[in-house]
Motif scaffolding. Structure first.
Motif, short mmCIF file in Angstrom:
data_model
loop_
_atom_site.label_atom_id
_atom_site.label_comp_id
_atom_site.label_asym_id
_atom_site.label_seq_id
_atom_site.Cartn_x
_atom_site.Cartn_y
_atom_site.Cartn_z
N ALA A 64 1.37 -0.73 6.21
CA ALA A 64 0.59 -0.51 4.99
C ALA A 64 1.47 0.05 3.87
N GLY A 94 3.79 -4.19 -3.46
CA GLY A 94 2.79 -4.32 -4.52
C GLY A 94 3.16 -3.51 -5.74
N LEU A 95 3.62 -2.29 -5.55
CA LEU A 95 4.03 -1.44 -6.67
C LEU A 95 5.29 -1.98 -7.34
N LEU A 153 2.23 -1.75 0.32
CA LEU A 153 2.00 -0.99 -0.91
C LEU A 153 3.27 -0.91 -1.75
#
Length: 171
Positions: free
Chosen positions: A28, A35-36, A32
């Protein structure tokens, strides 16, 4: 007896699944992080597009401003024909930022002031005006668009990214 047996089954299940949640958390976090990273790249591109669009708007407004000045002084249009790309070499922009406006300006003062505004508003800004005998006028404004220059291009003096706006009208 059953409660002790149930406790042993539950504790053995927990022991076999104890490392699984750590792997889930790491995956996860990795998702993340990607994605950032993508969001940060999107923001960088957004800043580039916004700055480039702002410069294009300024160039368009300056070109239309010159066409309007030419319309106000139709009989003196030949003064504006002197605006060429190579004529911007000696244009000096005041250090206080802005080009002073004169209320009763002649076409030559208007040309000098407009060149100053182009230099002040656009990086490496310059323009070219062609006024035809039939009243057709073409105003081309170009400027250096460093927002789209790659790191590899900074070392090469021959690669110069420019943007341009061309306005065609009839006086």
């Amino acid at each position: 007896m059953k409660s002790k047996q149930n406790k042993r089954i539950l504790s053995s299940r927990r022991a076999s699944q104890s490392g699984f949640t750590l792997i889930e958390v790491l995956i996860a976090m990795l998702v993340l992080a990607f994605g950032l990273l993508g969001f940060a790249l999107l923001q960088t591109m957004n800043v580039r597009f916004t700055k480039s669009a702002q410069q294009r708007t300024v160039a368009t407004n300056l070109a239309y401003e010159l066409v309007d000045m030419m319309r106000m002084q139709r009989s003196l249009g030949s003064y504006y024909n002197a605006i060429k790309f190579d004529s911007f070499a000696g244009v000096v922009v005041p250090t206080a930022g802005g080009c002073p406006r004169k209320l009763t300006a002649t076409p030559s003062v208007n040309v000098t002031q407009w060149k100053c505004e182009v230099k002040a508003a656009l990086p490496e800004g310059e323009a070219n005006v062609n006024l035809g005998a039939d009243g057709a006028v073409t105003v081309e404004v170009r400027w250096g668009d460093a927002n789209w220059q790659n790191d590899e291009d900074t070392n090469l003096s021959t690669s110069k990214r420019t943007s341009r706006v061309t306005v065609v009208s009839r006086l």
